[in-house]
Write an enzyme that holds these catalytic residues in place. Structure first.
Site, short mmCIF file in Angstrom:
data_model
loop_
_atom_site.label_atom_id
_atom_site.label_comp_id
_atom_site.label_asym_id
_atom_site.label_seq_id
_atom_site.Cartn_x
_atom_site.Cartn_y
_atom_site.Cartn_z
N GLY A 176 0.85 -1.19 0.00
CA GLY A 176 0.00 0.00 0.00
C GLY A 176 0.88 1.23 0.00
N LEU A 177 0.25 2.36 -0.18
CA LEU A 177 0.97 3.62 -0.21
C LEU A 177 1.62 3.94 1.13
CD1 LEU A 177 -1.69 5.78 -2.10
CD2 LEU A 177 0.52 4.98 -3.02
N SER A 178 2.59 4.83 1.11
CA SER A 178 3.17 5.34 2.34
C SER A 178 2.04 5.98 3.16
CB SER A 178 4.23 6.40 2.00
OG SER A 178 4.79 6.93 3.17
N GLY A 179 1.94 5.60 4.41
CA GLY A 179 0.88 6.14 5.26
C GLY A 179 -0.38 5.29 5.30
N SER A 180 -0.39 4.17 4.59
CA SER A 180 -1.59 3.32 4.58
C SER A 180 -1.72 2.47 5.85
CB SER A 180 -1.59 2.41 3.35
OG SER A 180 -0.48 1.53 3.37
N GLY A 181 -0.64 2.36 6.61
CA GLY A 181 -0.71 1.62 7.87
C GLY A 181 0.07 0.32 7.89
N LYS A 182 0.94 0.10 6.92
CA LYS A 182 1.65 -1.17 6.81
C LYS A 182 2.44 -1.51 8.07
CE LYS A 182 3.74 0.16 3.13
NZ LYS A 182 3.08 1.48 3.09
N SER B 97 6.05 -1.86 -2.18
CA SER B 97 6.08 -2.76 -3.35
C SER B 97 5.07 -2.31 -4.42
CB SER B 97 5.87 -4.21 -2.94
OG SER B 97 4.83 -4.42 -2.05
#
Length: 172
Positions: free
Chosen positions: A10-16, A84
């Site tokens: 997911g995008l930066s800031g999505s919570g990964k 990714s």
């Protein structure tokens, strides 16, 4: 649950990173040995020689997948928290780890929410042209077409998110 790799994209800031830590805690409570491979940590060591070009991102993901496979072979559940951004690179990771051990988890949080969560100010810098190859702004992000599970983290708390993933894992 069998030894596997949970691949959070997911995008930066999505919570990964937040989701990976909570998942690791829950799996550890079930007496499973876990390890988190986080993109930021990889880039401070194993992948510190790589930049953010698409070729360097491909190599970063390949290295992460190779490490995940080694850890899976040792009986460890791996949680990879990596942007990714390209579908092709995630397919390569899946082929390295093994189709039956790879679970793609797409944190489908909208860009606008990710930007609001951006405590480091990276999106603001990217929009100002101060950061090159920033995913979602000046570099592409290809959303998974058929992820194992897709979760929008903008309207769920961490317990709801991890429960969704754990419940799906238990149903395997």
């Amino acid at each position: 649950m069998k030894t596997s790799t949970l691949w959070l994209t997911g995008l930066s800031g999505s919570g990964k990173t937040t989701v990976s830590i909570a998942l690791a805690d829950q799996l550890a409570n079930s007496n499973l040995c876990t390890y988190i491979i986080d993109g930021d940590i990889l880039r401070s060591g194993l992948c510190k020689d790589l930049g953010f070009s698409l070729d360097d991102r491909k190599e970063n993901i390949r290295r992460a997948a190779e490490v995940a496979k080694i850890l899976n072979d040792a009986g460890i559940v791996v949680i990879c928290a990596l942007i990714s951004p390209l579908d092709e690179d995630r397919r390569i990771a899946k082929s390295i780890i093994g189709e039956h051990n790879f679970f793609e988890i797409y944190l489908s949080t909208p860009l606008s929410v990710c930007e609001k969560r951006d405590v480091k100010g990276l999106y603001k810098k990217a929009r100002a042209g101060l950061i090159e190859n920033f995913t979602g702004i000046s570099s592409p992000y290809e959303a998974p077409q058929t992820p194992w599970i897709s979760i929008d983290t903008s309207d769920k708390n961490i317990d709801e998110i991890t429960s969704s993933i754990i419940n799906k894992l238990n149903a395997q």
